[in-house]
Design a protein around this motif. Structure first.
Motif, mmCIF file in Angstrom:
data_model
loop_
_atom_site.group_PDB
_atom_site.id
_atom_site.type_symbol
_atom_site.label_atom_id
_atom_site.label_comp_id
_atom_site.label_asym_id
_atom_site.label_seq_id
_atom_site.Cartn_x
_atom_site.Cartn_y
_atom_site.Cartn_z
ATOM 1 N N MET A 251 -10.264 45.336 -29.531
ATOM 2 C CA MET A 251 -8.847 45.351 -29.159
ATOM 3 C C MET A 251 -8.242 46.704 -29.519
ATOM 4 S SD MET A 251 -6.004 42.476 -30.165
ATOM 5 C CE MET A 251 -7.181 41.146 -30.158
ATOM 6 N N ARG A 252 -7.520 47.318 -28.579
ATOM 7 C CA ARG A 252 -6.922 48.616 -28.892
ATOM 8 C C ARG A 252 -5.775 48.456 -29.877
ATOM 9 N NH1 ARG A 252 -6.137 52.726 -24.047
ATOM 10 N NH2 ARG A 252 -5.583 53.954 -25.884
ATOM 11 N N LYS A 253 -5.601 49.471 -30.708
ATOM 12 C CA LYS A 253 -4.588 49.372 -31.762
ATOM 13 C C LYS A 253 -3.465 50.374 -31.532
ATOM 14 C CE LYS A 253 -7.684 47.631 -35.194
ATOM 15 N NZ LYS A 253 -8.477 47.755 -36.354
ATOM 16 N N PHE A 254 -2.241 49.926 -31.772
ATOM 17 C CA PHE A 254 -1.066 50.787 -31.645
ATOM 18 C C PHE A 254 -0.139 50.528 -32.823
ATOM 19 C CE2 PHE A 254 -2.739 50.189 -27.420
ATOM 20 C CZ PHE A 254 -2.689 51.476 -26.874
ATOM 21 N N SER A 255 0.744 51.486 -33.046
ATOM 22 C CA SER A 255 1.699 51.298 -34.125
ATOM 23 C C SER A 255 2.822 50.350 -33.689
ATOM 24 C CB SER A 255 2.236 52.668 -34.541
ATOM 25 O OG SER A 255 3.451 52.519 -35.204
ATOM 26 N N THR A 256 3.324 50.540 -32.453
ATOM 27 C CA THR A 256 4.436 49.699 -31.975
ATOM 28 C C THR A 256 4.160 49.228 -30.543
ATOM 29 O OG1 THR A 256 5.612 51.564 -30.990
ATOM 30 C CG2 THR A 256 6.127 51.059 -33.294
ATOM 31 N N GLY A 257 4.941 48.240 -30.108
ATOM 32 C CA GLY A 257 4.854 47.767 -28.730
ATOM 33 C C GLY A 257 5.254 48.864 -27.755
ATOM 34 N N THR A 258 6.267 49.621 -28.114
ATOM 35 C CA THR A 258 6.727 50.707 -27.242
ATOM 36 C C THR A 258 5.600 51.717 -27.001
ATOM 37 O OG1 THR A 258 8.953 50.443 -28.138
ATOM 38 C CG2 THR A 258 8.491 52.516 -27.003
ATOM 39 N N GLU A 259 4.912 52.058 -28.084
ATOM 40 C CA GLU A 259 3.804 53.009 -27.959
ATOM 41 C C GLU A 259 2.727 52.459 -27.002
ATOM 42 O OE1 GLU A 259 2.315 54.591 -31.857
ATOM 43 O OE2 GLU A 259 0.365 54.174 -30.929
ATOM 44 N N ALA A 260 2.409 51.176 -27.149
ATOM 45 C CA ALA A 260 1.410 50.553 -26.274
ATOM 46 C C ALA A 260 1.874 50.585 -24.822
ATOM 47 C CB ALA A 260 1.137 49.115 -26.715
ATOM 48 N N ALA A 261 3.151 50.291 -24.594
ATOM 49 C CA ALA A 261 3.665 50.261 -23.218
ATOM 50 C C ALA A 261 3.613 51.642 -22.588
ATOM 51 C CB ALA A 261 5.095 49.722 -23.204
ATOM 52 N N LEU A 262 4.036 52.654 -23.359
ATOM 53 C CA LEU A 262 4.108 53.998 -22.780
ATOM 54 C C LEU A 262 2.722 54.586 -22.546
ATOM 55 C CD1 LEU A 262 7.220 55.425 -24.650
ATOM 56 C CD2 LEU A 262 7.083 54.384 -22.369
ATOM 57 N N GLU A 263 1.788 54.236 -23.405
ATOM 58 C CA GLU A 263 0.440 54.769 -23.229
ATOM 59 C C GLU A 263 -0.355 54.022 -22.160
ATOM 60 O OE1 GLU A 263 -1.552 56.296 -26.430
ATOM 61 O OE2 GLU A 263 -3.535 56.196 -25.458
ATOM 62 N N LEU A 264 -0.254 52.690 -22.162
ATOM 63 C CA LEU A 264 -1.085 51.891 -21.238
ATOM 64 C C LEU A 264 -0.389 51.635 -19.899
ATOM 65 C CD1 LEU A 264 -2.428 49.225 -23.781
ATOM 66 C CD2 LEU A 264 -3.595 51.296 -22.982
ATOM 67 N N ARG A 265 0.934 51.771 -19.873
ATOM 68 C CA ARG A 265 1.717 51.477 -18.672
ATOM 69 C C ARG A 265 1.261 50.154 -18.040
ATOM 70 N NH1 ARG A 265 4.905 55.332 -17.069
ATOM 71 N NH2 ARG A 265 4.831 54.670 -14.886
ATOM 72 N N PRO A 266 1.297 49.053 -18.816
ATOM 73 C CA PRO A 266 0.718 47.795 -18.332
ATOM 74 C C PRO A 266 1.480 47.215 -17.147
ATOM 75 C CG PRO A 266 1.945 47.409 -20.355
ATOM 76 C CD PRO A 266 1.905 48.899 -20.164
ATOM 77 N N ASP A 267 0.705 46.801 -16.147
ATOM 78 C CA ASP A 267 1.270 46.210 -14.942
ATOM 79 C C ASP A 267 1.217 44.688 -15.011
ATOM 80 O OD1 ASP A 267 2.530 47.257 -12.806
ATOM 81 O OD2 ASP A 267 0.737 47.479 -11.558
ATOM 82 N N HIS A 268 0.360 44.221 -15.938
ATOM 83 C CA HIS A 268 0.258 42.781 -16.186
ATOM 84 C C HIS A 268 0.802 42.525 -17.587
ATOM 85 C CE1 HIS A 268 -3.169 43.099 -13.120
ATOM 86 N NE2 HIS A 268 -2.123 42.589 -12.527
ATOM 87 N N PRO A 269 1.212 41.278 -17.870
ATOM 88 C CA PRO A 269 1.766 40.998 -19.203
ATOM 89 C C PRO A 269 0.774 41.390 -20.299
ATOM 90 C CG PRO A 269 2.087 39.122 -17.737
ATOM 91 C CD PRO A 269 1.209 40.080 -17.004
ATOM 92 N N LEU A 270 1.294 41.947 -21.371
ATOM 93 C CA LEU A 270 0.437 42.409 -22.457
ATOM 94 C C LEU A 270 0.937 41.804 -23.766
ATOM 95 C CD1 LEU A 270 -1.833 44.480 -23.282
ATOM 96 C CD2 LEU A 270 0.024 46.101 -23.745
ATOM 97 N N TYR A 271 0.039 41.076 -24.442
ATOM 98 C CA TYR A 271 0.406 40.508 -25.734
ATOM 99 C C TYR A 271 0.129 41.513 -26.842
ATOM 100 C CZ TYR A 271 0.313 35.965 -23.372
ATOM 101 O OH TYR A 271 0.545 34.915 -22.534
#
Ligand code: PLP
Length: 406
Positions: free
Chosen positions: A1-21
């Motif tokens: 599982m990829r690790k991030f500090s915050t949800g915002t960081e995950a969103a900006l880096e992965l630009r998820p098009d599907h829901p991301l938990y």
């Protein structure tokens, strides 16, 4: 599982098009340990709240040794997470084949029921397997009346007089007998437990049987967001509620027997957030990629104020509106079903648009466990996040409790 500090960081880096938990194992463990330190007895995590393998195995690491289960699927999930965890089979109405599986294959020795025909079912299998009833503890589930967001006593529980008969009958057969109740989910007042304890005391006194234990069920409130438009009675904090419960347990003299609690929501709610994307903005409507048939059915009921954070897509250069003004949006879910519209609006900055993300916080309870494959959508992507949802600052957005006119 990829690790991030915050949800915002995950969103900006992965630009998820599907829901991301966004899973926060550190928060999960901290909340589990907090509960165990406050409750004066055994803690049995209610698996139905969120039975993901990652949740169960982190709870085992946090020291949870007992699980409240209701079905063969839950027996197997707990066994997979821990070969020696104890399971309490607390569904009052069980299939005969599931009772056999529990006793024979999984070695389960604790169950609950609220009717004499269920006693007959259990006894038939106990006899067939040649088990000593004295090795099995059966909790009689009491009916309770409570002030909870989700009131659950309408479905299960024996009335006090009936419970007395059940206790006596179980005792005559030779089972160890306890009393249990479940006051509902997300209780709103400490009194809910007190009135249940009062009926348990009444049943104990009439039955005249030495009880093997008391199980106070779940219902402990998780923290959610706040709806500034609504004058809500402030929820009791877990500390306040527990200190009331501890003194009520003493007062009703249940402190001398083994105690169990079955928390679900309070342990797992903060452990997940969900990042959804705005697939389309149409006026004051947002079409998102999740909905009531996936992670948001708890939100759809409109009883819980979920906190939310706006994560604007930096690729969008032109926006309309005032970024500081938070306004209500009707939120439409991913499926083609016309009921897949959240019954309450989400308040979000006026500037939100197609392609932006919304991180919905404190969504770990009754979200992943209620996902369906309806219409072919099944959110199942996860990342690990270390910062608590509220650790990024007070979220500006929330799912309101008020309805919205079209
Ligand atoms: C659902 C359930 C729980 C957990 O309830 P929460 O409100 O999530 O704490 C506990 N016990 C029983 C019997 C349940 O059905």
């Amino acid at each position: 599982m990829r690790k991030f500090s915050t949800g915002t960081e995950a969103a900006l880096e992965l630009r998820p098009d599907h829901p991301l938990y966004c899973f926060r194992p550190g928060i999960l463990k901290a909340d589990a340990r907090e509960f165990m330190s406050l409750f004066p007895g055994d803690t049995a995590y209610a698996v139905k709240t969120n039975g993901e393998p990652m949740v169960l195995s982190h709870l085992v690491e946090a020291g949870v040794k007992i699980f409240d289960v209701a079905s063969p699927g839950e027996f197997a999930a707990v066994r997979e997470a821990s070969p020696d965890a104890e399971m309490l089979y607390m569904h009052p109405v069980k299939a005969q084949s599931d009772i056999r599986l529990a006793l024979e294959t999984y070695g389960i020795r604790v169950m609950s029921l609220d009717h004499e025909d269920e006693i007959a079912k259990v006894l038939r299998i106990v006899r067939a397997l040649d088990l000593d009833p004295g090795s099995i503890t059966i909790y009689v589930r009491l009916q309770t009346k409570a002030h909870a967001t989700y009131e659950l006593s309408k479905k299960f529980g024996a009335a006090p007089g009936h419970a007395v008969e059940l206790v006596q009958r179980l005792d005559r057969i030779g089972f160890k007998v306890g009393l249990c109740f479940h006051v509902g989910s997300q209780v709103e007042e400490a009194e809910s437990y007190e009135s249940a304890l009062r009926s348990a005391d009444w049943v104990r006194n009439r039955a005249g049987v030495k009880l093997a234990g008391l199980d106070v069920g779940g219902g402990f409130p998780a923290t959610y967001g706040e709806d500034p438009a609504r004058k809500q009675k402030p929820m009791p904090s877990l500390e306040e509620l527990m200190s009331r419960l501890r003194s009520d347990i003493k007062e009703w003299e249940f402190d001398e027997m083994p105690l169990t609690a079955e928390p679900g929501r309070v342990i797992v709610a903060r452990a997940f957030s969900l990042i959804v994307r705005v697939m389309l903005r149409k006026g004051r409507r947002l079409y998102i990629n999740d909905g009531i048939w996936a992670s948001l059915s708890d939100s759809w009921t409109g009883k819980i104020t979920l906190p939310a954070r706006f994560i604007p897509d930096p690729a969008r250069k032109i926006r309309n509106g005032d970024p500081k003004k938070v306004v209500p949006f009707r939120v439409c879910g991913a499926t083609c079903d016309s009921v897949d519209i959240l019954s309450r609006p989400f308040w979000l900055p006026e500037t939100i648009d197609t392609g932006d993300w919304i991180e919905i916080g404190h969504i770990g309870a009754y979200s992943l466990s209620l996902r369906t494959r309806f219409n072919g959508f099944y959110p199942d992507d996860f990342v690990e996040v270390s910062t608590p949802f509220e650790g990024e600052g007070e979220p500006e957005s929330y799912a309101s409790l008020e309805t919205m006119g079209d």
